[in-house]
Design a protein around this motif. Structure first.
Motif, PDB file in Angstrom:
ATOM      1  N   GLY A 251      39.540  -2.982   2.491  1.00 19.85           N
ATOM      2  CA  GLY A 251      40.886  -3.365   2.094  1.00 19.85           C
ATOM      3  C   GLY A 251      41.541  -2.422   1.096  1.00 19.85           C
ATOM      4  O   GLY A 251      42.623  -2.707   0.594  1.00 19.85           O
ATOM      5  N   ASN A 252      40.894  -1.292   0.806  1.00 18.53           N
ATOM      6  CA  ASN A 252      41.471  -0.305  -0.110  1.00 18.53           C
ATOM      7  C   ASN A 252      42.547   0.501   0.610  1.00 18.53           C
ATOM      8  O   ASN A 252      42.337   0.955   1.734  1.00 18.53           O
ATOM      9  N   ASP A 253      43.695   0.698  -0.041  1.00 19.90           N
ATOM     10  CA  ASP A 253      44.719   1.550   0.548  1.00 19.90           C
ATOM     11  C   ASP A 253      44.258   2.998   0.463  1.00 19.90           C
ATOM     12  O   ASP A 253      43.806   3.447  -0.566  1.00 19.90           O
ATOM     13  N   ILE A 254      44.333   3.702   1.581  1.00 16.80           N
ATOM     14  CA  ILE A 254      43.886   5.091   1.578  1.00 16.80           C
ATOM     15  C   ILE A 254      44.997   6.054   1.970  1.00 16.80           C
ATOM     16  O   ILE A 254      44.891   7.250   1.704  1.00 16.80           O
ATOM     17  N   TYR A 255      46.084   5.563   2.584  1.00 20.74           N
ATOM     18  CA  TYR A 255      47.146   6.470   2.996  1.00 20.74           C
ATOM     19  C   TYR A 255      48.426   5.697   3.263  1.00 20.74           C
ATOM     20  O   TYR A 255      48.392   4.623   3.856  1.00 20.74           O
ATOM     21  N   HIS A 256      49.556   6.258   2.811  1.00 22.74           N
ATOM     22  CA  HIS A 256      50.889   5.735   3.122  1.00 22.74           C
ATOM     23  C   HIS A 256      51.767   6.930   3.471  1.00 22.74           C
ATOM     24  O   HIS A 256      51.640   7.994   2.867  1.00 22.74           O
ATOM     25  N   GLU A 257      52.656   6.750   4.419  1.00 24.40           N
ATOM     26  CA  GLU A 257      53.623   7.802   4.736  1.00 24.40           C
ATOM     27  C   GLU A 257      54.931   7.171   5.185  1.00 24.40           C
ATOM     28  O   GLU A 257      54.930   6.200   5.951  1.00 24.40           O
ATOM     29  N   ASN A 258      56.061   7.727   4.691  1.00 24.19           N
ATOM     30  CA  ASN A 258      57.351   7.194   5.124  1.00 24.19           C
ATOM     31  C   ASN A 258      58.000   8.114   6.147  1.00 24.19           C
ATOM     32  O   ASN A 258      57.495   9.193   6.451  1.00 24.19           O
ATOM     33  N   ASN A 259      59.143   7.693   6.679  1.00 18.64           N
ATOM     34  CA  ASN A 259      59.802   8.449   7.746  1.00 18.64           C
ATOM     35  C   ASN A 259      60.475   9.726   7.253  1.00 18.64           C
ATOM     36  O   ASN A 259      60.951  10.524   8.050  1.00 18.64           O
ATOM     37  N   LYS A 260      60.485   9.963   5.944  1.00 16.76           N
ATOM     38  CA  LYS A 260      61.042  11.198   5.389  1.00 16.76           C
ATOM     39  C   LYS A 260      59.948  12.231   5.115  1.00 16.76           C
ATOM     40  O   LYS A 260      60.220  13.295   4.580  1.00 16.76           O
TER      41      LYS A 260
ATOM     42  N   GLU B 249      41.313   7.869  -2.609  1.00 11.80           N
ATOM     43  CA  GLU B 249      39.896   7.672  -2.309  1.00 11.80           C
ATOM     44  C   GLU B 249      39.372   6.676  -3.328  1.00 11.80           C
ATOM     45  O   GLU B 249      39.825   6.644  -4.479  1.00 11.80           O
ATOM     46  N   HIS B 250      38.405   5.879  -2.915  1.00  9.55           N
ATOM     47  CA  HIS B 250      37.812   4.863  -3.779  1.00  9.55           C
ATOM     48  C   HIS B 250      36.295   5.010  -3.773  1.00  9.55           C
ATOM     49  O   HIS B 250      35.713   5.439  -2.780  1.00  9.55           O
ATOM     50  N   ASP B 251      35.665   4.616  -4.883  1.00 13.00           N
ATOM     51  CA  ASP B 251      34.203   4.634  -4.919  1.00 13.00           C
ATOM     52  C   ASP B 251      33.662   3.382  -4.242  1.00 13.00           C
ATOM     53  O   ASP B 251      34.416   2.558  -3.722  1.00 13.00           O
TER      54      ASP B 251
ATOM     55  N   GLN C  48      39.651   3.376  -7.771  1.00 14.66           N
ATOM     56  CA  GLN C  48      40.331   4.597  -7.325  1.00 14.66           C
ATOM     57  C   GLN C  48      39.752   5.795  -8.062  1.00 14.66           C
ATOM     58  O   GLN C  48      39.693   5.814  -9.284  1.00 14.66           O
ATOM     59  N   ILE C  49      39.300   6.794  -7.300  1.00 12.45           N
ATOM     60  CA  ILE C  49      38.728   7.990  -7.912  1.00 12.45           C
ATOM     61  C   ILE C  49      39.516   9.248  -7.561  1.00 12.45           C
ATOM     62  O   ILE C  49      39.271  10.310  -8.122  1.00 12.45           O
ATOM     63  N   TYR C  50      40.479   9.137  -6.636  1.00 16.96           N
ATOM     64  CA  TYR C  50      41.278  10.297  -6.254  1.00 16.96           C
ATOM     65  C   TYR C  50      42.635   9.826  -5.773  1.00 16.96           C
ATOM     66  O   TYR C  50      42.745   8.809  -5.074  1.00 16.96           O
ATOM     67  N   TYR C  51      43.688  10.558  -6.167  1.00 18.33           N
ATOM     68  CA  TYR C  51      45.047  10.285  -5.703  1.00 18.33           C
ATOM     69  C   TYR C  51      45.744  11.614  -5.478  1.00 18.33           C
ATOM     70  O   TYR C  51      45.572  12.560  -6.251  1.00 18.33           O
ATOM     71  N   GLU C  52      46.512  11.695  -4.423  1.00 19.49           N
ATOM     72  CA  GLU C  52      47.316  12.885  -4.150  1.00 19.49           C
ATOM     73  C   GLU C  52      48.569  12.456  -3.407  1.00 19.49           C
ATOM     74  O   GLU C  52      48.546  11.498  -2.629  1.00 19.49           O
ATOM     75  N   ASN C  53      49.683  13.155  -3.662  1.00 19.04           N
ATOM     76  CA  ASN C  53      50.890  12.884  -2.896  1.00 19.04           C
ATOM     77  C   ASN C  53      51.526  14.181  -2.419  1.00 19.04           C
ATOM     78  O   ASN C  53      51.107  15.269  -2.795  1.00 19.04           O
TER      79      ASN C  53
ATOM     80  N   ASP D  57      54.230  15.500  -3.161  1.00 16.20           N
ATOM     81  CA  ASP D  57      54.929  16.254  -4.211  1.00 16.20           C
ATOM     82  C   ASP D  57      53.970  17.168  -4.972  1.00 16.20           C
ATOM     83  O   ASP D  57      54.384  17.890  -5.867  1.00 16.20           O
ATOM     84  N   GLY D  58      52.675  17.103  -4.651  1.00 21.87           N
ATOM     85  CA  GLY D  58      51.685  17.960  -5.295  1.00 21.87           C
ATOM     86  C   GLY D  58      50.977  17.316  -6.472  1.00 21.87           C
ATOM     87  O   GLY D  58      50.144  17.947  -7.121  1.00 21.87           O
ATOM     88  N   GLU D  59      51.276  16.066  -6.781  1.00 16.50           N
ATOM     89  CA  GLU D  59      50.581  15.370  -7.871  1.00 16.50           C
ATOM     90  C   GLU D  59      49.161  15.036  -7.419  1.00 16.50           C
ATOM     91  O   GLU D  59      48.951  14.510  -6.328  1.00 16.50           O
ATOM     92  N   ILE D  60      48.188  15.364  -8.269  1.00 14.71           N
ATOM     93  CA  ILE D  60      46.780  15.076  -7.968  1.00 14.71           C
ATOM     94  C   ILE D  60      46.125  14.488  -9.206  1.00 14.71           C
ATOM     95  O   ILE D  60      46.269  15.021 -10.303  1.00 14.71           O
ATOM     96  N   ILE D  61      45.424  13.377  -9.018  1.00 12.55           N
ATOM     97  CA  ILE D  61      44.595  12.783 -10.066  1.00 12.55           C
ATOM     98  C   ILE D  61      43.191  12.703  -9.480  1.00 12.55           C
ATOM     99  O   ILE D  61      42.953  11.985  -8.518  1.00 12.55           O
ATOM    100  N   ASP D  62      42.267  13.475 -10.044  1.00 13.16           N
ATOM    101  CA  ASP D  62      40.926  13.582  -9.477  1.00 13.16           C
ATOM    102  C   ASP D  62      39.897  13.139 -10.511  1.00 13.16           C
ATOM    103  O   ASP D  62      39.678  13.818 -11.497  1.00 13.16           O
ATOM    104  N   GLU D  63      39.296  11.989 -10.279  1.00 17.67           N
ATOM    105  CA  GLU D  63      38.274  11.453 -11.166  1.00 17.67           C
ATOM    106  C   GLU D  63      36.927  11.362 -10.455  1.00 17.67           C
ATOM    107  O   GLU D  63      36.047  10.613 -10.868  1.00 17.67           O
ATOM    108  N   ARG D  64      36.769  12.135  -9.376  1.00 18.01           N
ATOM    109  CA  ARG D  64      35.505  12.129  -8.647  1.00 18.01           C
ATOM    110  C   ARG D  64      34.439  12.844  -9.478  1.00 18.01           C
ATOM    111  O   ARG D  64      34.739  13.795 -10.205  1.00 18.01           O
ATOM    112  N   VAL D  65      33.200  12.385  -9.363  1.00 19.58           N
ATOM    113  CA  VAL D  65      32.077  13.024 -10.045  1.00 19.58           C
ATOM    114  C   VAL D  65      31.767  14.325  -9.323  1.00 19.58           C
ATOM    115  O   VAL D  65      31.687  14.361  -8.096  1.00 19.58           O
ATOM    116  N   LYS D  66      31.635  15.381 -10.077  1.00 20.83           N
ATOM    117  CA  LYS D  66      31.341  16.681  -9.500  1.00 20.83           C
ATOM    118  C   LYS D  66      29.911  17.087  -9.832  1.00 20.83           C
ATOM    119  O   LYS D  66      29.491  16.971 -10.976  1.00 20.83           O
TER     120      LYS D  66
END
Length: 87
Positions: A28-37, A44-46, A51-56, A58-67
């Motif tokens: 039930g985790n949201d993994i992708y959304h896209e609009n008609n524009k 991504e979720h653990d 939530q461990i990763y987000y990207e859109n 517009d180039g915004e990235i939030i990366d909290e994945r363990v490396k």
């Protein structure tokens, strides 16, 4: 199958609306959304659903994945050699 860099394996729920669609994983985790524009967001979720990763688009990235890095990779990042002491 890949969707904007997300490897889709397993069962997913896709919901279509008049101007966008959403994709949810089997938990039930949201993994992708896209609009008609063309604007899109992906997550991504653990294993606990956090939530461990987000990207859109517009180039915004939030990366909290363990490396995981090797000693050589850590040394390259630091710019000098390191020595591991006994445990």
């Amino acid at each position: 199958m890949k969707l904007k860099g997300i490897e889709l394996k397993g069962t997913y729920k896709v919901i279509y609306y008049s101007t966008w669609f959403e994709v949810y994983d089997e938990k039930g985790n949201d993994i992708y959304h896209e609009n008609n524009k063309g604007y899109w967001e992906k997550w991504e979720h653990d294993e606990k659903g956090n939530q461990i990763y987000y990207e859109n688009s517009d180039g915004e990235i939030i990366d909290e994945r363990v490396k995981e890095l090797t000693i050589e990779q850590i040394e390259k990042l630091l710019g000098y050699k390191i020595k591991i002491k006994g445990v």
